[in-house]
Design a protein around this motif. Structure first.
Motif, short mmCIF file in Angstrom:
data_model
loop_
_atom_site.label_atom_id
_atom_site.label_comp_id
_atom_site.label_asym_id
_atom_site.label_seq_id
_atom_site.Cartn_x
_atom_site.Cartn_y
_atom_site.Cartn_z
N LEU A 164 17.95 -35.40 2.88
CA LEU A 164 17.62 -34.55 3.44
C LEU A 164 16.27 -33.54 2.91
O LEU A 164 15.57 -32.88 3.68
CB LEU A 164 18.59 -33.39 2.96
CG LEU A 164 19.84 -33.23 3.31
CD1 LEU A 164 20.99 -32.15 3.45
CD2 LEU A 164 20.05 -33.33 5.41
N THR A 165 15.99 -34.69 1.89
CA THR A 165 14.53 -33.95 1.24
C THR A 165 13.71 -34.59 1.51
O THR A 165 12.01 -34.55 1.42
CB THR A 165 14.80 -33.12 -0.34
OG1 THR A 165 14.87 -34.73 -0.75
CG2 THR A 165 15.83 -32.50 -0.42
N GLY A 166 14.07 -35.43 2.02
CA GLY A 166 13.19 -37.21 2.14
C GLY A 166 12.23 -37.28 0.56
O GLY A 166 12.46 -36.79 -0.31
N TYR A 167 11.41 -38.79 0.53
CA TYR A 167 10.65 -39.15 -0.98
C TYR A 167 9.94 -38.91 -1.32
O TYR A 167 9.34 -38.57 -2.36
CB TYR A 167 11.09 -41.05 -0.65
CG TYR A 167 12.57 -40.96 -0.49
CD1 TYR A 167 12.83 -41.99 -2.01
CD2 TYR A 167 13.21 -40.63 0.51
CE1 TYR A 167 14.20 -42.43 -1.96
CE2 TYR A 167 14.44 -41.50 0.02
CZ TYR A 167 15.49 -42.28 -1.06
OH TYR A 167 16.42 -42.41 -1.30
N THR A 168 9.13 -38.62 -0.15
CA THR A 168 7.53 -38.37 -0.28
C THR A 168 6.96 -37.27 -0.34
O THR A 168 7.38 -35.91 -0.03
CB THR A 168 6.94 -38.95 0.49
OG1 THR A 168 6.88 -38.56 2.28
CG2 THR A 168 7.10 -40.44 0.98
N GLY A 169 5.56 -37.05 -1.34
CA GLY A 169 5.52 -35.36 -1.67
C GLY A 169 5.73 -34.54 -2.84
O GLY A 169 6.85 -34.89 -2.88
N GLU A 170 4.96 -33.84 -2.29
CA GLU A 170 6.48 -32.61 -3.26
C GLU A 170 6.99 -31.68 -2.80
O GLU A 170 7.13 -31.96 -1.17
CB GLU A 170 4.86 -31.47 -3.37
CG GLU A 170 3.00 -31.96 -4.46
CD GLU A 170 1.82 -30.72 -4.34
OE1 GLU A 170 2.36 -30.04 -5.60
OE2 GLU A 170 1.81 -30.83 -3.88
N MET A 171 7.90 -31.42 -3.75
CA MET A 171 8.59 -30.26 -2.86
C MET A 171 7.72 -29.02 -2.66
O MET A 171 7.37 -29.03 -3.46
CB MET A 171 9.78 -29.73 -4.00
CG MET A 171 10.86 -28.89 -4.28
SD MET A 171 12.23 -29.45 -2.34
CE MET A 171 12.21 -31.55 -2.72
N THR A 172 8.40 -28.34 -1.78
CA THR A 172 7.98 -26.94 -1.42
C THR A 172 8.38 -25.71 -0.99
O THR A 172 10.02 -26.82 -0.59
CB THR A 172 6.82 -27.28 -0.44
OG1 THR A 172 7.58 -27.86 1.15
CG2 THR A 172 5.51 -28.15 -0.61
N TYR A 173 8.47 -25.33 -0.57
CA TYR A 173 9.39 -23.97 -0.51
C TYR A 173 9.67 -24.13 0.64
O TYR A 173 11.40 -24.44 1.06
CB TYR A 173 8.99 -22.24 -0.74
CG TYR A 173 9.56 -21.61 0.05
CD1 TYR A 173 10.65 -20.53 -0.68
CD2 TYR A 173 9.52 -21.01 1.42
CE1 TYR A 173 11.10 -19.77 -0.58
CE2 TYR A 173 10.59 -20.00 2.06
CZ TYR A 173 11.75 -19.53 1.14
OH TYR A 173 12.24 -18.77 1.69
N GLU A 174 9.37 -24.28 1.47
CA GLU A 174 8.94 -25.20 3.03
C GLU A 174 10.65 -25.65 2.87
O GLU A 174 11.55 -26.05 3.54
CB GLU A 174 8.56 -25.10 3.91
CG GLU A 174 7.23 -23.98 4.28
CD GLU A 174 6.68 -23.65 3.08
OE1 GLU A 174 5.65 -22.72 3.07
OE2 GLU A 174 6.46 -24.69 2.27
#
Length: 605
Positions: free
Chosen positions: A311-321
């Motif tokens: 559901l969140t994916g592997y790449t990049g920063e976690m963000t509020y969105e």
């Protein structure tokens, strides 16, 4: 525990103050965004020893050696620096420590200033080293103290994992009072720290026993709030986003679990999931906690569904969105407005550029001329990590590979061995001492025909002008000491620099061995810190033909193009370095004003 009133600071400062509150006495690091400000902060305190080391491995071993003697030590690096230090880091987990050893690794999800976004937590799993993750500057401060306490209590290294947001965001931080620095005393224990096979086998058994102790100690690093059949597990900074989303959606039937130690996952979390049917794990990068949680659930015979990276994916920063979208999907809610959609704005692109007066611009400009003069065409430019990485962009196009610190010479070796085409290796002064020395020794030993261009701007400029070893050790002397037979030095602001390059190229072609050229001129920002400019460059519009060389091929940001193609210099951007003067073939650019006192010396030192 008594704390001070809140002070506004970035997360890296909060970590530094947490180390001081823990009695740190020895701190070392290699500058790398986003970790740099930790050592910069500690350098202000004279009752402890802090240094910029030549690379992360040396920095780690400095802190490790101090902890062998019973001192409380800290080492800092960015996530890719862990790769450089990993050999000794793995050994430290076998031997353990006598004092305390905290390894701060600053990750960079989204690759804002890095060549990768690797997950440091794999080192924790592989090396049996606990990994503690804060979620904001206050927790970064508090968990630094926890990390030192755990390391001291168990006699084991501890990783404190931060990231770009936590390291650089500002917040009010309530500080724990400083402790007196805990130094060591000379202690010799070769049957603990000399990792020959007989010792390592014994240390391995001790490591496993310490790991069991660590599992018990970190159980306090998981907290739960709320009740419900659904749980959201937030790891590190992802907890902050999860908490914000849960509050904004008014989810009063969701259990929110904060995990501050991701390796090993605190086993007490299973008690918080007894009445839960579904779990969503929010964490950055790889499914480290998700995988451990699934394993724990199977081992305990529990029956509940766990979702995470799907559901969140592997790449990049976690963000509020991202957290909002993942939680909405997980709970089957209408996502409503897609918060990650941006308005369609026609914003002009602003590619990164070297600063006005940057000597690397002149080095790249005259390098091309020198290669042509020397009869070397269709060259592979083996690049390296630093400000000069921007040479990959037009109009220079002089970085055909950028892999890791010090990789330029190794890659160049492979290029030549497979193609017989003489390459150019481009490396900076700090990187030269970081990992360039063994690669240059290899080039000498194996007689690699390569032109090595060392861009010596007298500082570790990319990360904020930290000092470079080149201010104490002449690169040309180091190269000669390694056996390089042809070494020359040139000023990239001087057009004769192209002839310096050409002579070196001719020597490489004739002798089929490495030649080193050092382009020596200080970082412009360092110069401006020392001397205020009192002269500027101006364009004589009568002489200017609109040939485009100065703004299209030299590309100083201060040089602009008029509608008639002639050049004009923005006086607000120009620092009066004069680098553009010899670039114009029509002598249309000149300096006006008096040269400030100490100007030339500042560029040389």
């Amino acid at each position: 525990m008594q704390v001070s009133l809140g002070r506004l600071m970035i997360g890296n400062e909060a970590i530094a103050y947490g180390a001081l509150a823990s009695g740190v006495s020895v701190a070392a690091g290699y500058p790398g965004t986003p970790s740099t400000e930790i050592i910069e902060t500690l350098l202000r305190f004279k009752d402890i020893y802090a240094e910029w080391s030549s690379n992360e491995k040396v920095a780690f071993e400095t802190a490790f050696g101090a902890s062998m003697m019973g001192a409380r030590a800290l080492v800092t690096m960015k996530h890719v620096g862990m790769n450089v230090a990993s050999d000794s880091i793995m050994s430290s987990s076998y031997s353990g420590v006598n004092g305390a050893l905290v390894i701060v690794s600053a990750s960079d999800p989204g690759m804002w200033s890095s060549q990768s976004e690797q997950d440091t937590r794999h080192y924790g799993l592989m090396g049996m080293i606990p990994v503690i993750e804060p979620h904001d500057p206050q927790s970064a401060h508090d968990l630094t103290v926890e990390a030192f306490s755990l390391s001291q209590k168990v006699g084991h290294p501890v990783i404190l994992l931060t990231n770009t947001r936590i390291s650089h965001v500002r917040a009010q931080v309530n500080l724990i009072p400083f402790q007196k620095p805990v130094y060591g005393s000379l202690t010799k224990n070769p049957f603990k720290f000399s990792l020959v096979p007989e010792v390592s086998r014994k240390d391995r058994e001790e490591q496993l026993r310490r790991w069991e102790r660590i599992k018990g100690e970190v159980n306090r690093m998981v907290e739960s709030k709320g009740e419900g059949k659904v749980a959201i597990v937030g790891v590190g900074i992802s907890f902050a986003y999860a908490k914000e989303v849960v509050e904004s959606l008014g989810l009063d039937n969701v259990k929110l679990i904060k995990v501050s130690c991701s390796v090993p996952l605190p086993e007490r979390i299973k008690d918080m999931l007894n009445d839960v049917e579904q779990v969503l794990v929010l964490e950055e990068l790889d499914p480290i906690v998700e995988t451990q949680l699934k394993s724990l659930i199977v081992d305990e015979g529990m029956s509940l569904k766990v979702k995470g990276k799907s559901l969140t994916g592997y790449t990049g920063e976690m963000t509020y969105e991202r957290a909002y979208e993942a939680i909405s999907k997980f709970l089957g809610l209408e996502p409503g407005l897609r918060l990650n959609e941006s308005p369609d704005l026609n914003v002009p692109s602003r590619p990164p550029a070297m600063c006005p007066g940057c000597p690397h611009r002149s080095s790249f400009f005259f390098l091309k001329k020198g290669l042509t003069l020397g009869g070397l065409n269709n060259v592979f430019f083996s690049g390296d990590i630093g400000c000069y990485s921007l040479g990959v962009l037009p109009p220079f196009n002089e970085q055909d590979s950028l892999i890791s610190m010090g990789s330029s010479l190794g890659i160049a070796n492979g290029v030549y061995r497979s193609t017989k085409s003489i390459p150019v290796a481009i490396i900076g002064d700090s990187t030269f001492f970081h990992t360039g020395l063994p690669a240059l020794a290899n080039a000498v030993y194996n007689k690699l025909p390569v032109l090595v261009l060392v861009l010596d701007n007298r500082s570790t400029a990319m990360t904020g002008q930290q000092p470079s070893p080149s201010t104490s050790i002449e690169i040309e002397s180091a190269a000669k000491g390694l056996g390089v037979k042809y070494v020359d030095v040139g000023d990239p602001f001087d057009p004769s620099f192209s002839k310096v390059v050409a002579r070196a190229v001719e020597w490489v072609k004739k002798n089929l061995s490495p030649a080193v050229v050092v382009a020596k001129r200080a970082c412009a920002l360092e110069v401006l810190d020392k001397v205020k400019p009192t002269q500027v460059a101006v364009v004589d519009s009568e002489r200017c033909t609109g040939c485009t060389i100065c703004y299209d091929h030299f590309t100083c940001p201060a040089i602009l193009k008029l509608e008639n193609k002639k050049a004009v210099i923005n006086q607000n951007e120009c620092i009066g370095c004069g680098a553009c003067v010899p670039v114009c073939p029509y002598k249309a650019i000149r300096l006006e004003g008096e040269k400030p006192e100490g100007w030339d010396e500042a560029w040389r030192n």
